[in-house]
Scaffold this active site. Structure first.
Site, PDB file in Angstrom:
ATOM      1  CE  LYS A  67      50.748  47.623  42.654  1.00  0.00           C
ATOM      2  NZ  LYS A  67      50.714  49.102  42.645  1.00  0.00           N
ATOM      3  CD  GLN A  75      53.514  51.350  41.580  1.00  0.00           C
ATOM      4  OE1 GLN A  75      52.466  50.789  41.260  1.00  0.00           O
ATOM      5  NE2 GLN A  75      53.992  51.300  42.818  1.00  0.00           N
ATOM      6  CG  ASP A 115      46.177  52.746  42.409  1.00  0.00           C
ATOM      7  OD1 ASP A 115      46.308  51.773  43.166  1.00  0.00           O
ATOM      8  OD2 ASP A 115      47.070  53.172  41.654  1.00  0.00           O
TER       9      ASP A 115
END
Ligand code: GUN
Length: 292
Positions: A52, A96, A119
């Site tokens: 990412k 994460q 997200d």
């Protein structure tokens, strides 16, 4: 049979985003800035977060990686989230998953400012998604929609079977495929660990989206001729012949299922790269909202 080439499409999207970043730079404005928090040292999570960050560099975004130890307390993580929520330099950030067991995931997701939640995991954003309101769509389902869209795969009136009800993929995917619009307007069946006679269900599907994490779960006899197959599985399987000592295996028995499929995503090079591209897209969107 057509391969749904996520590597190629994600590259196209990254090029489009890089062009947008260039326009932002030409205007002398601040480029989008994505931050990622990773807690612990799980190998797969470190690899994903690393990808990412690398993708940010590739398109000209700023990025910040916050690495916290495996013994980080919930309070320490919540403090770091507060810091990022309040930092005007950061347009969007992710935490994460999975998190170590001492940390309550729900508390963490609730702590993220919904306007920076690229997200799309905060209940506010998840709710907006379910209500067809403009919001951040979780990157993996968003990537699958984009892939179906760019290949012109018809979803209207089709029977879509989603395998797995995770909050990150299966659940949002089932909502999005049934929404009004394109891609969408499908009749959706969401299957999970308590589903009985799954073969009976998958063999009626026009579109199968498998997000189970069980290598080679979906066999040719579970699939009807001409089905569209989307494989979200990315399980590491020990393989001493590979330099890293493992290979990535999807949920789909690709060699046999691809003989029957009309469209199919490979693993690797299918859904995985699309997830990263759409996270970048959400970050671009977060920057626009941030500046409004
Ligand atoms: N773990 C697996 N997929 C994801 C994702 O899309 N976002 C975050 N934050 N964690 C993940």
């Amino acid at each position: 049979m057509t391969i749904l080439d996520g590597k190629k499409v994600s590259n196209d999207i990254k090029n489009e985003i890089a062009a947008e970043v260039q326009k932002i730079k030409d205007k002398g404005e601040k480029v989008p800035h994505l931050a990622a928090i990773i807690v612990g040292n799980d190998g797969a999570s470190l690899t994903y977060v690393g990808s990412k960050v690398k993708a940010c560099e590739r398109v000209g975004f700023e990025s910040t990686l916050v690495q916290m130890s495996n013994t980080t307390s919930e309070i320490e993580l919540l403090e770091k989230i507060k810091e990022l929520n309040e930092d005007p330099e950061i347009d969007g950030f992710i935490v994460q998953l999975p998190l170590p067991s001492q940390i309550n995931e729900q508390k963490v997701l609730l702590a993220v400012n919904p306007d920076k939640d690229v997200d799309g995991f905060h209940p506010t954003n998840f709710g907006k998604m379910a209500l067809d309101m403009s919001t951040f769509i979780p990157a993996t389902p968003f990537g699958i929609l984009e892939l179906l869209d760019r290949y012109g795969v018809e979803t209207k009136g089709k029977h879509t079977v989603v395998i797995g009800r995770s909050h990150i993929v299966g659940r949002p995917m089932s909502i999005l495929m049934g929404r009004k619009g394109f891609p969408g307007n499908s009749t959706v069946t969401l299957t999970h660990s308590h589903t009985k006679n799954i073969t009976q269900i998958t063999s009626q599907a026009d579109i199968i989206i498998s997000a189970l994490g069980v290598p080679n779960f979906l066999k040719a006899e579970m699939v009807k001729d001409g089905a569209v197959i989307v494989d979200v599985g990315i399980t590491r399987v020990a393989d001493e012949t590979r330099p890293r000592g493992y290979r990535i295996v999807g949920d789909v028995d690709f060699a046999n299922v691809s003989e029957k499929a009309s469209y199919i995503t490979p693993v690797p090079g299918g859904v995985g790269p699309m997830t990263i591209a759409m996270l970048l897209k959400n970050t671009l969107l977060a920057r626009e909202r941030h500046n409004q």
